[in-house]
Design a protein around this motif. Structure first.
Motif, mmCIF file in Angstrom:
data_model
loop_
_atom_site.group_PDB
_atom_site.id
_atom_site.type_symbol
_atom_site.label_atom_id
_atom_site.label_comp_id
_atom_site.label_asym_id
_atom_site.label_seq_id
_atom_site.Cartn_x
_atom_site.Cartn_y
_atom_site.Cartn_z
ATOM 1 N N SER A 14 0.842 -1.194 0.000
ATOM 2 C CA SER A 14 0.000 0.000 0.000
ATOM 3 C C SER A 14 0.877 1.245 0.000
ATOM 4 N N ILE A 15 0.361 2.309 -0.571
ATOM 5 C CA ILE A 15 1.076 3.583 -0.622
ATOM 6 C C ILE A 15 0.685 4.379 0.608
ATOM 7 N N PRO A 16 1.622 4.657 1.506
ATOM 8 C CA PRO A 16 1.272 5.399 2.725
ATOM 9 C C PRO A 16 0.901 6.835 2.411
ATOM 10 N N GLN A 17 -0.035 7.367 3.176
ATOM 11 C CA GLN A 17 -0.433 8.757 3.021
ATOM 12 C C GLN A 17 0.580 9.652 3.725
ATOM 13 N N ASN A 18 0.638 10.891 3.281
ATOM 14 C CA ASN A 18 1.529 11.852 3.920
ATOM 15 C C ASN A 18 0.869 12.400 5.173
ATOM 16 N N HIS A 19 1.534 12.285 6.298
ATOM 17 C CA HIS A 19 1.011 12.769 7.565
ATOM 18 C C HIS A 19 1.965 13.832 8.120
ATOM 19 N N PHE A 20 1.427 15.002 8.403
ATOM 20 C CA PHE A 20 2.246 16.046 8.988
ATOM 21 C C PHE A 20 2.433 15.770 10.475
ATOM 22 N N ASP A 21 3.625 15.998 10.933
ATOM 23 C CA ASP A 21 3.906 15.847 12.351
ATOM 24 C C ASP A 21 3.207 16.976 13.099
ATOM 25 N N GLU A 22 2.393 16.616 14.066
ATOM 26 C CA GLU A 22 1.611 17.610 14.794
ATOM 27 C C GLU A 22 2.508 18.616 15.495
ATOM 28 N N ASN A 23 3.600 18.155 16.058
ATOM 29 C CA ASN A 23 4.509 19.070 16.760
ATOM 30 C C ASN A 23 5.157 20.055 15.806
ATOM 31 N N ASP A 24 5.472 19.619 14.582
ATOM 32 C CA ASP A 24 6.064 20.519 13.595
ATOM 33 C C ASP A 24 5.106 21.634 13.216
ATOM 34 N N LEU A 25 3.816 21.302 13.076
ATOM 35 C CA LEU A 25 2.827 22.315 12.738
ATOM 36 C C LEU A 25 2.657 23.315 13.876
ATOM 37 N N ILE A 26 2.640 22.819 15.102
ATOM 38 C CA ILE A 26 2.502 23.704 16.255
ATOM 39 C C ILE A 26 3.720 24.614 16.371
ATOM 40 N N ASP A 27 4.922 24.067 16.101
ATOM 41 C CA ASP A 27 6.137 24.882 16.123
ATOM 42 C C ASP A 27 6.101 25.942 15.028
ATOM 43 N N CYS A 28 5.529 25.601 13.886
ATOM 44 C CA CYS A 28 5.407 26.565 12.784
ATOM 45 C C CYS A 28 4.502 27.725 13.184
ATOM 46 N N VAL A 29 3.397 27.424 13.853
ATOM 47 C CA VAL A 29 2.497 28.470 14.344
ATOM 48 C C VAL A 29 3.216 29.348 15.358
ATOM 49 N N GLN A 30 4.000 28.726 16.230
ATOM 50 C CA GLN A 30 4.753 29.468 17.238
ATOM 51 C C GLN A 30 5.758 30.424 16.598
ATOM 52 N N ARG A 31 6.455 29.954 15.563
ATOM 53 C CA ARG A 31 7.418 30.812 14.872
ATOM 54 C C ARG A 31 6.730 31.976 14.177
ATOM 55 N N PHE A 32 5.556 31.702 13.597
ATOM 56 C CA PHE A 32 4.783 32.765 12.952
ATOM 57 C C PHE A 32 4.384 33.827 13.976
ATOM 58 N N PHE A 33 3.937 33.400 15.149
ATOM 59 C CA PHE A 33 3.533 34.347 16.190
ATOM 60 C C PHE A 33 4.715 35.195 16.638
#
Length: 226
Positions: A3-22
């Motif tokens: 099976s072809i695995p789906q792309n899953h974003f790391d939740e912590n990476d997204l939260i860190d991205c929001v933090q950097r934006f802030f």
């Protein structure tokens, strides 16, 4: 068969991205300039950061509480008091944030001769069940030429021809009291809450000028309005 695995974003990476934006755009200072300041307890910027992180991660406070995964140091009541605050000027906040992004991130990416524009969009915000929604109205849909329940959503954006940045928006109810379906609450018209409700019942051209004035006062500039 593999099976072809789906792309899953790391939740912590997204939260860190929001933090950097802030941090980069000083969201806490912008929020304070728009009356988004705490009286005591949890800081408003941490509540806003949690809200935006939930949107990008695809989770909700309700499901976190149901599953026992809610680990924040504030309560549900604190969170909703922040979202429902009548003191925070969200119209000015989004305009200031858009101006900061445009002037500090996008301005140097294009030639000075490029014509920047403001874009106004008027769309139907349909609500099939809205008897308990404040100022919900019967509004005319120009697409199918019928009245529908809900609001008209007037949105102002800024564009340099390549990038589109949302600036601010407002929900427009009907200016006629006979078309109002939802409850109507009384607020002092000198307050932010009163001004937003008054804006919701003005004509679209007048509301458009308010959105433009707010954007210009925040530091945004454009050559044309579309």
């Amino acid at each position: 068969m593999s099976s072809i695995p789906q792309n899953h974003f790391d939740e912590n990476d997204l939260i860190d991205c929001v933090q950097r934006f802030f941090s980069k755009h000083h969201v806490g200072k912008l929020l304070a300039r728009c009356n988004g300041m705490k009286e005591k307890g949890v800081s408003p910027v941490s509540l806003l950061r949690y809200k935006l992180s939930n949107i990008f991660v695809g989770r909700s406070m309700y499901m976190q509480q149901r599953t026992g995964s809610f680990k924040e140091d504030f309560s549900k009541n604190t969170f909703y008091r922040f979202l429902n605050s009548v003191k925070t000027n969200w119209l000015r906040f989004t305009s200031l944030l858009a101006a900061d992004i445009v002037n500090n991130d996008l301005k140097d990416l294009t030639d000075d001769n490029r014509k920047n524009v403001f874009i106004i969009d008027d769309s139907l915000f349909n609500r099939t069940s809205c008897k308990k929604t404040e100022l919900a109205s019967k509004v005319f849909d120009h697409t199918d030429m019928h009245f529908k329940k809900g609001f008209r959503m007037l949105t102002l954006s800024w564009s340099d021809g390549n990038t589109l940045i949302p600036v601010n928006s407002c929900l427009l109810a009907s200016a006629k009291d006979t078309n109002i379906i939802g409850p109507v609450k009384d607020f002092d018209n000198r307050t932010i809450a009163g001004k937003r409700r008054k804006l919701a019942q003005t004509k679209a051209p007048e509301a458009m000028m308010t959105l433009l004035d707010t954007a210009i006062s925040a530091g945004l500039k454009a050559d044309y309005v579309l």
